[in-house]
Write an enzyme that holds these catalytic residues in place. Structure first.
Site, PDB file in Angstrom:
ATOM      1  N   ASP A 131      38.625  90.780  54.633  1.00 46.81           N
ATOM      2  CA  ASP A 131      37.393  90.401  53.917  1.00 46.81           C
ATOM      3  C   ASP A 131      37.499  90.523  52.400  1.00 46.81           C
ATOM      4  OD1 ASP A 131      35.168  89.760  55.843  1.00 46.81           O
ATOM      5  OD2 ASP A 131      35.816  91.667  56.699  1.00 46.81           O
ATOM      6  N   GLU A 140      32.609  90.857  45.666  1.00 45.98           N
ATOM      7  CA  GLU A 140      31.293  91.344  45.220  1.00 45.98           C
ATOM      8  C   GLU A 140      30.904  92.661  45.877  1.00 45.98           C
ATOM      9  OE1 GLU A 140      26.958  89.421  45.150  1.00 45.98           O
ATOM     10  OE2 GLU A 140      27.803  89.473  47.163  1.00 45.98           O
ATOM     11  N   ASP A 141      31.345  92.865  47.137  1.00 48.69           N
ATOM     12  CA  ASP A 141      30.883  94.050  47.865  1.00 48.69           C
ATOM     13  C   ASP A 141      31.515  95.345  47.382  1.00 48.69           C
ATOM     14  OD1 ASP A 141      29.055  92.790  49.598  1.00 48.69           O
ATOM     15  OD2 ASP A 141      30.754  91.941  50.684  1.00 48.69           O
ATOM     16  N   ARG A 160      36.604  97.809  55.273  1.00 48.60           N
ATOM     17  CA  ARG A 160      36.604  97.233  53.925  1.00 48.60           C
ATOM     18  C   ARG A 160      36.821  98.288  52.823  1.00 48.60           C
ATOM     19  NH1 ARG A 160      32.624  92.588  52.601  1.00 48.60           N
ATOM     20  NH2 ARG A 160      34.242  92.529  51.007  1.00 48.60           N
ATOM     21  N   ARG A 167      24.871  98.078  56.026  1.00 43.31           N
ATOM     22  CA  ARG A 167      25.990  98.392  55.122  1.00 43.31           C
ATOM     23  C   ARG A 167      25.613  99.391  54.016  1.00 43.31           C
ATOM     24  NH1 ARG A 167      29.868  94.213  55.450  1.00 43.31           N
ATOM     25  NH2 ARG A 167      29.948  93.623  57.651  1.00 43.31           N
ATOM     26  N   HIS A 179      23.161  90.836  54.234  1.00 50.05           N
ATOM     27  CA  HIS A 179      22.955  91.523  52.952  1.00 50.05           C
ATOM     28  C   HIS A 179      21.635  91.099  52.316  1.00 50.05           C
ATOM     29  CE1 HIS A 179      27.586  91.946  52.559  1.00 50.05           C
ATOM     30  NE2 HIS A 179      27.098  93.153  52.660  1.00 50.05           N
ATOM     31  N   CYS A 227      29.334  86.236  46.871  1.00 50.34           N
ATOM     32  CA  CYS A 227      30.297  87.215  47.411  1.00 50.34           C
ATOM     33  C   CYS A 227      31.682  87.122  46.785  1.00 50.34           C
ATOM     34  CB  CYS A 227      30.475  87.011  48.919  1.00 50.34           C
ATOM     35  SG  CYS A 227      28.953  86.969  49.846  1.00 50.34           S
TER      36      CYS A 227
HETATM   37  N1  GLY Z   1      32.682  89.135  56.564  1.00 46.38           N
HETATM   38  C1  GLY Z   1      32.000  89.706  55.467  1.00 46.38           C
HETATM   39  C2  GLY Z   1      31.513  91.055  55.774  1.00 46.38           C
HETATM   40  O1  GLY Z   1      31.109  91.276  56.910  1.00 46.38           O
HETATM   41  O2  GLY Z   1      31.512  91.940  54.967  1.00 46.38           O
END
Ligand code: GLY
Length: 258
Positions: free
Chosen positions: A62, A67-68, A87, A132, A162, A249
């Site tokens: 990912d 951005e995350d 991640r 998340r 999100h 993202c």
């Molecule tokens: N596939 C993007 C996420 O779930 O963070």
């Protein structure tokens, strides 16, 4: 002189093994995803960004959704602790790139935050409480930002991954929204626009300088935006969308003085 930087990350050869929360898994054409990602970067360049591209990693499906991993403010960059354990290894490379531009603050265990849950509009920072992003992460973010005069506003989100799947900024006063996924009253003081079409993923748009970058998959919403006078550049990110990613993202955009 002010310059815009966009940090991006190449598409992982393992993207087919990405996290999925609300979408069913579909085959992803890796070459097509890479082409779309390059086209996205080209639009960012056209809109005035200098691209700082990080390499892909076969262990990080990912990681293109950079951005995350961080939230960049004028004063500091907050390195997140992503909500999906798979991640968390994405953050060191991003932290290293950002350390050249900003002082870093790290979200620590037990806090989790995905950057996709953080919508910054001026000095208001909306934070989606999702699978998340937890309250410990939100509190750490608030503590980091209070000295700089930001107000951190929790927002509930339902039905999507999100906060920024459901709401993003068109300008400093106007938010593009899918009202089915958020509660209006949380965004008091802003104009919410929701064109109520069947394009459920259409609330994700990214501001780039004075322009807007948008996915080409939402023609009806695009027509409404153009009728309201917004200047929108579109790009096809349909292959990346299968990995539950959207235009916000794929970059971290911020200004630097040079
Ligand atoms: N596939 C993007 C996420 O779930 O963070």
């Amino acid at each position: 002189m002010i310059r815009l930087i966009a940090i991006t990350r190449d598409v992982s050869p393992a993207i087919a093994a990405c996290e999925l929360t609300h979408l069913a898994r579909e085959p992803i054409d890796l070459n097509r995803a890479k082409e779309q990602h390059r086209a996205y970067e080209k639009v960012l360049e056209r809109l005035g960004c200098v691209i700082e591209r990080l390499p892909a990693d076969a262990q990080m499906p990912d990681a293109v959704f950079v951005e995350d991993t961080a939230i960049v403010f004028d004063e500091i960059a907050v390195i997140t602790r992503p909500g999906a354990e798979s991640r968390r290894s994405e953050t060191p490379a991003v932290a290293s790139a950002l350390s050249r531009h900003r002082t870093l603050v790290h979200i620590e265990e037990p806090g989790t935050i995905d950057g996709g849950d953080v919508l910054v509009v001026g000095h208001v920072v909306f934070v989606g409480r999702t699978s998340r992003t937890n309250d410990a992460g939100l509190d750490q973010l608030r503590r980091a930002l209070t000295p700089f005069g930001y107000s951190v506003v929790p927002a509930s989100v339902r039905g999507c991954l999100h906060l920024k799947s459901a709401i993003t900024a068109l300008d400093d006063r106007t938010l593009l929204t899918n009202r089915r996924w958020i509660a209006d009253q949380q965004f008091a003081g802003f104009e919410l626009v929701d064109f109520g079409s069947s394009e459920s993923m259409a609330a994700n748009i990214v501001r780039v300088g004075s322009g807007l970058l948008y996915a080409s998959s939402f023609p009806r919403t695009l027509e409404h935006l153009e009728r309201r006078g917004y200047s929108v550049t579109t790009v096809d990110v349909s292959e990346l969308a299968k990995a539950e990613g959207a235009v916000t993202c794929c970059s971290l955009i911020f200004a630097v003085e040079r």
